[in-house]
Design an enzyme around this catalytic site. Structure first.
Site, PDB file in Angstrom:
ATOM      1  N   SER A 140     -70.193 -18.595  15.061  1.00 31.62           N
ATOM      2  CA  SER A 140     -68.783 -18.379  15.083  1.00 31.62           C
ATOM      3  C   SER A 140     -68.551 -17.412  13.884  1.00 31.62           C
ATOM      4  O   SER A 140     -69.009 -16.967  13.046  1.00 31.62           O
ATOM      5  CB  SER A 140     -68.060 -19.711  14.503  1.00 31.62           C
ATOM      6  OG  SER A 140     -66.563 -19.405  14.313  1.00 31.62           O
ATOM      7  N   TYR A 154     -66.749 -27.160   9.150  1.00 30.72           N
ATOM      8  CA  TYR A 154     -67.093 -26.260  10.559  1.00 30.72           C
ATOM      9  C   TYR A 154     -67.629 -24.839  10.202  1.00 30.72           C
ATOM     10  O   TYR A 154     -68.779 -24.592  10.630  1.00 30.72           O
ATOM     11  CB  TYR A 154     -65.798 -26.366  11.263  1.00 30.72           C
ATOM     12  CG  TYR A 154     -66.368 -25.456  12.769  1.00 30.72           C
ATOM     13  CD1 TYR A 154     -66.651 -25.829  13.732  1.00 30.72           C
ATOM     14  CD2 TYR A 154     -65.594 -23.972  12.721  1.00 30.72           C
ATOM     15  CE1 TYR A 154     -67.021 -25.389  14.818  1.00 30.72           C
ATOM     16  CE2 TYR A 154     -65.973 -22.947  13.711  1.00 30.72           C
ATOM     17  CZ  TYR A 154     -66.440 -23.595  14.783  1.00 30.72           C
ATOM     18  OH  TYR A 154     -66.901 -23.084  16.048  1.00 30.72           O
TER      19      TYR A 154
END
Length: 215
Positions: A140, A154
Site C-alpha cells: 500500500s 495498518y
C-alpha cells in the site's frame, strides 16, 4: 500457453477486481478467500463470459497457516502449475495506539503480516519447485511512512510486507522467479468503507503513485 494465476482474498475488493481483469486477458484462475459463496458467484460470472477458462475456487482463512500451504499446493495440482501468485488478502481495521484496543490492532498485524509470511513461504516453495513463476505482494502507499489514527498499525504491516518482499526479491535475483511489490493508492472497497481516510487521501493527492510489474 495460458497462464495460471492464484489470487488470495479474491472474494471482494482488489482481489475480485484483479480476477475480472485477468479473466478478460484469458488467464486461468485459482481464487481463494473465506467467503466461498462470493467466490462461487464470481466463478459463475467469469465462466459465463469466458467459458474456455479453468477457474478453481477454495476456502482459505490466511490466519490458518497450515491451510495456506494445503490450499496453495492443491491449486498447483488443480492447474498443473502456478505462473503467478498474488498475495492480496488483508484487513484494514485499526485503532489509535494506546486507546485500549490491542486485540484489534494485533488482528491486523497477524492478518496483514504474519499470514503474509505464511503465504509467501508457501508460494515461493511452489515457485522454487517449478523453477519459475512470479510472486506479487499487494502492499500500500501507506507503507511509505508512519501514519496516525486508525492507520498506524495498518501502515506498519504494509511496510513490513514491502520489506519482506524486497528481501525475497534479493534472495531470488538472477533466477527465473520474478518478485514484485504493488503499492496501490486509495481505492474505495469494502475493506475501507466507513473508515476515516482524510490523511491518506491528501497523501495521494500529493502525487503518490503505485508501482509494480505488469502482466
Amino acid at each position: 500457453m495460458r497462464k495460471n494465476i492464484l489470487i488470495t482474498g479474491a472474494s471482494s475488493g482488489l482481489g475480485e477486481g484483479m480476477a475480472r481483469e485477468f479473466a478478460a486477458r484469458g488467464r486461468n484462475l485459482a481464487l481463494c478467500a473465506r467467503r466461498t459463496d462470493r467466490l462461487e458467484a464470481l466463478r459463475s460470472e467469469l465462466l459465463a463470459k469466458h467459458p474456455d477458462l479453468h477457474i478453481s475456487v477454495r476456502a482459505l482463512d490466511v490466519n490458518e497457516h497450515e491451510q495456506v500451504f494445503e490450499v496453495f499446493e492443491a491449486f498447483a495440482k488443480d492447474l498443473g502449475s502456478l505462473d503467478r501468485i498474488i498475495i492480496n488478502a488483508g484487513i484494514g481495521v485499526g485503532k489509535r495506539i494506546g486507546t485500549g484496543n490491542f486485540a484489534t490492532n494485533a488482528k491486523t498485524a497477524q492478518t496483514n503480516f504474519v499470514a503474509a509470511v505464511a503465504q509467501c513461504e508457501a508460494a515461493v516453495g511452489i515457485l522454487r519447485k517449478q523453477g519459475q513463476g512470479h510472486l506479487v505482494t499487494i502492499s500500500s502507499m501507506s507503507a511509505m511512512r508512519g501514519l496516525p489514527k486508525h492507520l498506524t498499525v495498518y501502515a506498519a504491516t504494509k511496510a513490513g510486507l514491502a520489506t519482506l518482499t524486497e528481501g525475497i526479491r534479493a534472495e531470488l535475483m538472477n533466477t527465473p522467479i520474478k518478485v514484485s511489490t504493488i503499492y496501490p493508492g486509495y481505492i474505495h472497497t469494502e475493506l475501507n468503507a466507513g473508515g476515516e481516510e482524510p490523511a491518506f487521501r491528501r497523501g495521494l493527492r500529493d502525487g503518490l503513485s503505485c508501482a509494480g510489474e505488469g502482466d
